[in-house]
Scaffold this active site. Structure first.
Site, PDB file in Angstrom:
ATOM      1  N   CYS A  33       0.809  -1.223   0.000  1.00 47.48           N
ATOM      2  CA  CYS A  33       0.000   0.000   0.000  1.00 47.48           C
ATOM      3  C   CYS A  33       0.840   1.271   0.000  1.00 47.48           C
ATOM      4  CB  CYS A  33      -0.968   0.002   1.176  1.00 47.48           C
ATOM      5  SG  CYS A  33      -0.184  -0.020   2.771  1.00 47.48           S
ATOM      6  N   CYS A 102      -2.079  -0.909   9.449  1.00 52.03           N
ATOM      7  CA  CYS A 102      -1.445   0.354   9.852  1.00 52.03           C
ATOM      8  C   CYS A 102      -0.931   0.251  11.289  1.00 52.03           C
ATOM      9  CB  CYS A 102      -2.430   1.511   9.729  1.00 52.03           C
ATOM     10  SG  CYS A 102      -2.910   1.888   8.026  1.00 52.03           S
TER      11      CYS A 102
END
Length: 151
Positions: A33, A102
Site C-alpha cells: 500500500c 497500519c
C-alpha cells in the site's frame, strides 16, 4: 468508519518530527500500500524519554504512529516491547479491519527503533526480533484486495 480518537490523532498528530540525537531509529513500510513509518526514540537509562515519527501514508497510518509514540513515552524498553498492533488499535478505540495493517506498521517501527538502539549499544533485548523492511512479510491477516491504504 473511524473513531473520534483516530480522527483526532489524524487531524492533530502528536510527536511529529525527528530526534536528531535519537538513541534508536526504525523505518518500516508496506510495499503493498506504500505506507512508510519512521520512528525515533530517545532512551535514557532504559526509559523511553521521547518519541517522534514521520509517516507517509493514509489517515490511519498517521493516527497509529501518533498513538504509538504516545503509548511508548515514559515506558521501559521491556514495557515498550509489549505494545502490539492490537494495543495501538484499542487505544484508538478500534480500526476498520482493512486498516489493521497500519497498527502493525506502528508496532514494527517501534521494534525496529529498539533494534537499532540495541545494535548501537551492543546489547540484546530479550524477546526482540530483527525487523523486516517490508511489514507485509509479517502481515498474515492482510487479504488481497482489502483496500489497504487506498481508502
Amino acid at each position: 468508519m473511524y473513531s473520534e480518537k483516530v480522527m483526532d490523532h489524524f487531524m492533530n498528530p502528536r510527536n511529529v518530527g525527528e530526534i536528531e540525537d535519537a538513541s534508536g531509529v526504525g523505518t518500516v513500510g508496506n510495499a503493498k500500500c506504500g505506507d512508510i513509518m519512521k520512528v525515533y526514540l530517545k532512551i535514557d537509562e532504559g526509559i523511553i524519554t521521547d518519541a517522534k515519527f514521520k509517516t507517509f501514508g493514509c489517515g490511519a497510518a498517521v493516527a497509529t504512529s501518533s498513538m504509538a509514540t504516545e503509548l511508548v513515552i515514559g515506558k521501559t524498553i521491556e514495557e515498550a516491547l509489549k505494545i502490539t498492533n492490537r494495543s495501538v488499535a484499542e487505544a484508538l478505540d478500534g480500526l476498520p479491519p482493512v486498516k489493521m495493517h497500519c497498527s502493525l506498521l506502528a508496532e514494527e517501527s517501534l521494534h525496529a527503533a529498539l533494534w537499532d538502539y540495541a545494535k548501537k549499544n551492543n546489547i540484546t533485548i530479550e524477546g526482540l526480533e530483527e525487523p523486516v523492511a517490508d511489514v507485509h512479510e509479517h502481515d498474515h491477516d492482510h487479504e488481497e484486495g482489502s483496500g489497504c491504504c487506498n481508502a
